[in-house]
Design a protein around this motif. Sequence first.
Motif, PDB file in Angstrom:
ATOM      1  N   ASP A 117       3.654  -0.823  -2.214  1.00  0.00           N
ATOM      2  CA  ASP A 117       4.789  -0.723  -3.131  1.00  0.00           C
ATOM      3  C   ASP A 117       5.346   0.690  -3.215  1.00  0.00           C
ATOM      4  O   ASP A 117       6.518   0.877  -3.540  1.00  0.00           O
ATOM      5  N   THR A 118       4.494   1.684  -2.978  1.00  0.00           N
ATOM      6  CA  THR A 118       4.934   3.046  -3.295  1.00  0.00           C
ATOM      7  C   THR A 118       5.131   3.943  -2.086  1.00  0.00           C
ATOM      8  O   THR A 118       5.626   5.048  -2.241  1.00  0.00           O
ATOM      9  N   TYR A 119       4.711   3.489  -0.888  1.00  0.00           N
ATOM     10  CA  TYR A 119       4.743   4.456   0.219  1.00  0.00           C
ATOM     11  C   TYR A 119       6.142   5.000   0.481  1.00  0.00           C
ATOM     12  O   TYR A 119       6.323   6.181   0.750  1.00  0.00           O
ATOM     13  N   ALA A 120       7.149   4.125   0.339  1.00  0.00           N
ATOM     14  CA  ALA A 120       8.504   4.579   0.651  1.00  0.00           C
ATOM     15  C   ALA A 120       8.918   5.676  -0.323  1.00  0.00           C
ATOM     16  O   ALA A 120       9.430   6.728   0.078  1.00  0.00           O
ATOM     17  N   SER A 121       8.676   5.453  -1.593  1.00  0.00           N
ATOM     18  CA  SER A 121       9.040   6.446  -2.599  1.00  0.00           C
ATOM     19  C   SER A 121       8.261   7.740  -2.391  1.00  0.00           C
ATOM     20  O   SER A 121       8.827   8.841  -2.442  1.00  0.00           O
ATOM     21  N   GLN A 122       6.956   7.611  -2.080  1.00  0.00           N
ATOM     22  CA  GLN A 122       6.138   8.802  -1.867  1.00  0.00           C
ATOM     23  C   GLN A 122       6.668   9.616  -0.690  1.00  0.00           C
ATOM     24  O   GLN A 122       6.858  10.828  -0.806  1.00  0.00           O
TER      25      GLN A 122
ATOM     26  N   ASP B 116      12.288   0.849  -1.665  1.00  0.00           N
ATOM     27  CA  ASP B 116      12.133   1.233  -3.059  1.00  0.00           C
ATOM     28  C   ASP B 116      11.728   2.700  -3.110  1.00  0.00           C
ATOM     29  O   ASP B 116      10.571   3.031  -2.870  1.00  0.00           O
ATOM     30  N   VAL B 117      12.678   3.554  -3.366  1.00  0.00           N
ATOM     31  CA  VAL B 117      12.362   4.980  -3.425  1.00  0.00           C
ATOM     32  C   VAL B 117      12.533   5.486  -4.856  1.00  0.00           C
ATOM     33  O   VAL B 117      13.066   6.558  -5.095  1.00  0.00           O
TER      34      VAL B 117
ATOM     35  N   GLN C 239      -1.726   0.273  -4.395  1.00  0.00           N
ATOM     36  CA  GLN C 239      -0.280   0.416  -4.599  1.00  0.00           C
ATOM     37  C   GLN C 239       0.453   0.876  -3.345  1.00  0.00           C
ATOM     38  O   GLN C 239       1.655   1.121  -3.391  1.00  0.00           O
ATOM     39  N   ILE C 240      -0.315   1.007  -2.274  1.00  0.00           N
ATOM     40  CA  ILE C 240       0.265   1.725  -1.119  1.00  0.00           C
ATOM     41  C   ILE C 240       1.514   1.031  -0.580  1.00  0.00           C
ATOM     42  O   ILE C 240       2.499   1.682  -0.224  1.00  0.00           O
TER      43      ILE C 240
ATOM     44  N   MET D 226      -8.543   1.106  -6.897  1.00  0.00           N
ATOM     45  CA  MET D 226      -8.022   2.423  -6.516  1.00  0.00           C
ATOM     46  C   MET D 226      -6.528   2.325  -6.261  1.00  0.00           C
ATOM     47  O   MET D 226      -6.093   1.767  -5.248  1.00  0.00           O
ATOM     48  N   PRO D 227      -5.707   2.859  -7.192  1.00  0.00           N
ATOM     49  CA  PRO D 227      -4.251   2.694  -7.060  1.00  0.00           C
ATOM     50  C   PRO D 227      -3.704   3.287  -5.767  1.00  0.00           C
ATOM     51  O   PRO D 227      -2.705   2.795  -5.249  1.00  0.00           O
ATOM     52  N   GLN D 228      -4.369   4.313  -5.251  1.00  0.00           N
ATOM     53  CA  GLN D 228      -3.858   4.936  -4.021  1.00  0.00           C
ATOM     54  C   GLN D 228      -3.757   3.925  -2.892  1.00  0.00           C
ATOM     55  O   GLN D 228      -2.912   4.038  -2.019  1.00  0.00           O
ATOM     56  N   ILE D 229      -4.701   2.950  -2.894  1.00  0.00           N
ATOM     57  CA  ILE D 229      -4.705   1.968  -1.815  1.00  0.00           C
ATOM     58  C   ILE D 229      -4.047   0.668  -2.261  1.00  0.00           C
ATOM     59  O   ILE D 229      -3.256   0.084  -1.523  1.00  0.00           O
TER      60      ILE D 229
ATOM     61  N   THR E  71      -1.008   8.681   0.661  1.00  0.00           N
ATOM     62  CA  THR E  71       0.330   8.705   1.267  1.00  0.00           C
ATOM     63  C   THR E  71       0.822  10.149   1.399  1.00  0.00           C
ATOM     64  O   THR E  71       1.453  10.503   2.399  1.00  0.00           O
TER      65      THR E  71
ATOM     66  N   MET F 278      -9.613   5.318 -12.990  1.00  0.00           N
ATOM     67  CA  MET F 278      -8.654   5.187 -11.898  1.00  0.00           C
ATOM     68  C   MET F 278      -7.217   5.181 -12.394  1.00  0.00           C
ATOM     69  O   MET F 278      -6.279   5.298 -11.616  1.00  0.00           O
TER      70      MET F 278
ATOM     71  N   HIS G   3      -3.266  11.455  -3.478  1.00  0.00           N
ATOM     72  CA  HIS G   3      -2.714  10.229  -2.912  1.00  0.00           C
ATOM     73  C   HIS G   3      -2.702  10.281  -1.398  1.00  0.00           C
ATOM     74  O   HIS G   3      -2.207  11.242  -0.809  1.00  0.00           O
TER      75      HIS G   3
END
Lengths: 164, 261
Positions: A9-14, B28-29, A6-7, A1-4, B126, B11, B124
């Motif tokens: 790596d991606t939370y800052a960008s999100q 990393d934004v 990748q969390i 599940m990419p949501q978890i 997040t 997925m 998502h």
Amino acid sequence: MPQISQIIDTYASQFFWLLIVFGLIYFTIGRGMLPKIEANMDARDRKIADDLAAAERARAEADNLEDGGSAQIAEARVAAQAKANEAKAKAAKDAEARLAVADAEIGAKLAAAEADLAKASAKAMTSIESVAAEAAADIVAKVSGAKVSAAQAATAVKVVLSNG
Amino acid sequence: MAGESGKIDPMYQFKIESLAPLNIAGYDVSFTNSSLFMVLVLGALWLFMWGGMKRDLVPGRWQMAVEGVTGFVNNMVTSSVGPEGKKYVPLVFSLFMFILMANFIGMMPFGIVPGVHPFTVTSHLTVTAVLAVLSFGTVLVVGFWKHGLHFFSLFVPHGTPWWLLWLIPLIELFSFLIRPFSLALRLFVAMTAGHVLMKVLAGFVINGLNAEAAWVPLVVSIPSFILMIGITLLELLVCAIQAYVFALLTSLYINDAVNLH
């Protein structure tokens, strides 16, 4: 599940981009455009309410006028009735008075006529008396040859007539 | 959608890919496909609202649609918070419209253009977590701003018997603290599950058509396809319902903060 997976790596960008986008939505759309649209809707609602109220007022006024009108008509009718009654009474009184005057006039005329008639009949009676006296004198002269004076004949006729 | 092996990975649609790398203060934004769809949501929402800005006395179709949505949110907030709720309409409206647009844009069939993959921002954790924290944070700020420490009386409902005073506040506190999690998870799970289900069914249709045995398309692909039409309609409904639930719960929570119990 990419949501978890990748969390990390991606939370800052999100977070970063979501806060930018949501901030833009909140401040330009939610606080900028939305109040204007709502103000427009409120203005329309108010206008509709005002117009409805004005229409209601106009209707009430018309109803009022109608009520006043019918009252006025009734009043006028009563007044007219009173006037008509008055006129009728006056006319009746008038007629009565005139009738009385005419009655009196006619009475007077009748009395005069009766007097005339009596005078005429008296006159006729006297002329009959004189004619009868003349006739009696003539008859006496013719029958007996005696001359009867006019005065004698007249008294004799008067006696006979008053007896007869 | 398609993995290297030709298998369909349900997925894959949730994968975040960097489109333009960006690094601010060590974080990393990067501008990702997720960011792209957020911006698309913003653009679509702005376009939608712009169409309703003519402000005619007699509204046209578009203005009517915009006024319908704003009236709906306004009604929802004022009926649950009362006249004081007017202040919170912009927040609830933004949340509602962002979630609604994100859900719907995620459902759009962009995939028919080769190389383009639709992305559902609200699938998502997040994203939904940030939205839930915004909602919950508003409640906290408003509650403590208006009532100060008296806000804690929220945890002691009226009519609590004295011999339950040790238990009820605990339960109330727990149910209060669970709110942001339930808000975030509800939306995230609903969107993720729906999209996974649709992707799995789509996989059945495609794999069935590609099968060598001639009976497979008839038995697998066609029923799956019919089922998928229904599920798609259901998903569209879920998109609207989830946005509505999020907005409604937010306004109910704001009601707690404004009026206490």
